[in-house]
Design an enzyme around this catalytic site. Structure first.
Site, PDB file in Angstrom:
ATOM      1  CD  GLN A 198      -2.302   1.806   0.947  1.00  0.00           C
ATOM      2  OE1 GLN A 198      -3.187   1.365   0.098  1.00  0.00           O
ATOM      3  NE2 GLN A 198      -2.357   3.391   1.074  1.00  0.00           N
ATOM      4  CB  THR A 199       2.605   3.343  -1.453  1.00  0.00           C
ATOM      5  OG1 THR A 199       3.479   4.574  -1.751  1.00  0.00           O
ATOM      6  CG2 THR A 199       1.943   3.305  -3.037  1.00  0.00           C
ATOM      7  NE  ARG A 200      -0.751   9.624   2.375  1.00  0.00           N
ATOM      8  CZ  ARG A 200      -0.677   9.531   3.861  1.00  0.00           C
ATOM      9  NH1 ARG A 200      -0.435   8.184   4.598  1.00  0.00           N
ATOM     10  NH2 ARG A 200      -0.150  10.296   4.826  1.00  0.00           N
ATOM     11  CG  HIS A 204      11.615   8.085  -1.962  1.00  0.00           C
ATOM     12  ND1 HIS A 204      12.237   9.003  -2.961  1.00  0.00           N
ATOM     13  CD2 HIS A 204      10.573   8.811  -1.182  1.00  0.00           C
ATOM     14  CE1 HIS A 204      11.285  10.006  -3.299  1.00  0.00           C
ATOM     15  NE2 HIS A 204       9.897  10.014  -2.129  1.00  0.00           N
ATOM     16  CG  HIS A 207       9.153   3.561   0.200  1.00  0.00           C
ATOM     17  ND1 HIS A 207       8.605   4.338  -0.446  1.00  0.00           N
ATOM     18  CD2 HIS A 207       8.200   3.887   1.286  1.00  0.00           C
ATOM     19  CE1 HIS A 207       8.746   5.396   0.091  1.00  0.00           C
ATOM     20  NE2 HIS A 207       8.470   5.031   1.021  1.00  0.00           N
ATOM     21  N   GLY A 292       5.020  -1.319   6.805  1.00  0.00           N
ATOM     22  CA  GLY A 292       5.668  -0.104   7.186  1.00  0.00           C
ATOM     23  C   GLY A 292       5.646   0.427   8.461  1.00  0.00           C
ATOM     24  NE  ARG A 293       9.725   6.004   9.304  1.00  0.00           N
ATOM     25  CZ  ARG A 293       9.884   7.196   8.857  1.00  0.00           C
ATOM     26  NH1 ARG A 293      11.038   7.193   9.909  1.00  0.00           N
ATOM     27  NH2 ARG A 293      10.328   7.722   7.965  1.00  0.00           N
ATOM     28  CG  ASP A 294       3.621   7.351  10.944  1.00  0.00           C
ATOM     29  OD1 ASP A 294       2.272   6.335  12.253  1.00  0.00           O
ATOM     30  OD2 ASP A 294       3.195   7.628  10.501  1.00  0.00           O
ATOM     31  CG  HIS A 295      -0.026   0.568   7.114  1.00  0.00           C
ATOM     32  ND1 HIS A 295       0.701   0.094   5.670  1.00  0.00           N
ATOM     33  CD2 HIS A 295      -0.933   1.096   6.331  1.00  0.00           C
ATOM     34  CE1 HIS A 295      -0.657  -0.426   5.086  1.00  0.00           C
ATOM     35  NE2 HIS A 295      -1.525   0.528   5.691  1.00  0.00           N
ATOM     36  CB  ALA A 296      -2.658   3.792   7.205  1.00  0.00           C
TER      37      ALA A 296
END
Length: 391
Positions: A198-200, A204, A207, A292-296
């Site tokens: 998932q990405t918004r 980089h 990721h 990952g870190r701090d998802h959403a």
């Protein structure tokens, strides 16, 4: 789902709410004669997700019993894991207009053609404070999810949907794959295990690194960027998509990775949204999901790894999809490669790590961030986008 799919949808059946043929003609006629409700941008995304089965097993907007069960237990009333209520808002005026009707037509804009017929099972008053705390962990109106909640109507309209057409899109058409289509694509490629990402944001090096670490243990990677509504200061979807295409052209194995878009709107609900995202990717056919870190996350509302910890509150078979948890990753000059606190013994000064503020400043000035942080092709796309953006 076919017997060859590696994972069953949530609840066992992939929902398809789109009506066709004579049934569609009948529903269209009925919808024209029903009260019309205009749905907002977020609800349009939800309508599309419901229609194609991304939110299986839901067959429409949730009723009060499911709503309260989700807020209190993170499960639907039937015991199935679920963390964010999918609701359709009504203002006081709309609630009066619906009156005693047993169905309404949903439209994207006033005077527009009906997108769907909703067979009403109930209308209930939204519990804003409880919903804010249960979903977002805060009542702070500065939180974008809480702000959206407070701008929504006081009432919720519940019921199953018969969908005539999904919202029209003019972009990313080749990437708009339904769960049935991604599952077919995985079968075609012979992928028995698939990790979803998932990405918004643009991708980089950090990721890319965790995606490729995950790809070492599965057959395929689905990069699944969210293209529904996001905050105004998030990178626009068209810019992000150009970044993904540049990366896939140069740095990903074409037979083991693919991009498709995720039509959801962001809630910025941190841990609760991580579970919701994982369940949706299970419906798309993913067997694994990167967290990952701090998802959403947004601001400092959630702890750095809260979105990973919440998975421990569910039995493994409740979710059915395997979370792959990654720490913050970076380039280490001493290691001469990518790593994370789990693998790199060196100090912070040896690591190439830039704040979002610093990266934006460099891009605005036409400077590429270090190639250890971002691929030059991605940096150039972002520089051009910032240059073209009106102040």
């Amino acid at each position: 789902m076919t017997q060859n799919d590696p994972i069953a949808p949530h609840g066992g059946t992939l929902v398809d709410l789109l009506v066709t043929g004579p049934e569609a003609e009948s529903v269209e006629r009925e919808a024209e004669n029903r009260p019309k409700i205009t749905v907002n941008e977020r609800e349009l995304s939800d309508l599309e997700m419901l229609a194609v089965g991304a939110l299986s097993p839901l067959r429409g907007f949730v009723g009060e019993r499911d709503y309260r069960s989700i807020l209190e237990t993170m499960h639907l009333e039937n015991g199935l894991a679920w963390t964010i209520p999918v609701t359709l808002s009504l203002t006081d005026e709309e609630a009066k207009r619906v009156g005693g009707a047993d169905a309404v037509a949903l439209v994207a804009e006033e005077g527009g053609s009906p997108l769907a017929l909703l067979e009403i099972s109930g209308v209930f008053k939204r519990d804003r404070e409880r919903e804010a705390v249960a979903v977002f962990g805060t009542e702070d109106g500065e939180h974008p999810g809480v702000a959206a909640l407070h701008s929504a109507g006081d009432f919720c309209l519940a019921g199953d949907l018969k969908v005539l057409r999904t919202p029209e899109h003019g972009d990313f058409l080749e990437y708009r794959l339904t769960p049935a289509q991604t599952r077919a694509a995985f079968r075609e490629r012979g992928w028995r295990s698939v990790v979803g990402f998932q990405t918004r944001n643009p991708i980089h090096r950090a990721h890319e690194y965790i995606q490729k670490c995950a790809l070492e243990i599965v057959d395929g990677l689905l990069v699944h960027p969210l293209v529904g509504a996001t905050k105004a200061d998030d990178v626009p979807p068209d810019v992000r998509m150009r970044c993904y295409e540049a990366l896939f052209d140069g740095y990903y194995p074409k037979d083991r990775a693919m991009v498709s878009v995720f039509p959801a709107a962001m809630r910025y609900a941190g841990p609760k949204e991580a579970i919701w995202h994982a369940i949706a990717r299970k419906n798309y056919g993913c067997t694994h999901f990167i967290v990952g870190r701090d998802h959403a996350g947004v601001g400092s509302y959630y702890g750095t790894y809260d979105a990973q910890k919440i998975f421990e509150q569910f039995e493994a078979d409740e979710l059915g999809i395997m979370p792959l948890k990654f720490e913050h990753s970076f380039w280490c000059n001493e290691c001469e490669g990518m790593g994370s606190p789990k693998t790199c013994p060196h100090d912070a000064e040896d690591r190439v790590s830039l704040s979002g503020t610093k990266v934006r400043e460099m891009l605005r000035n036409g400077e590429r961030p270090p190639q250890e942080f971002s691929r030059p092709e991605v940096a150039d796309i972002l520089i051009a986008a910032m240059r073209d953006r009106p102040d």
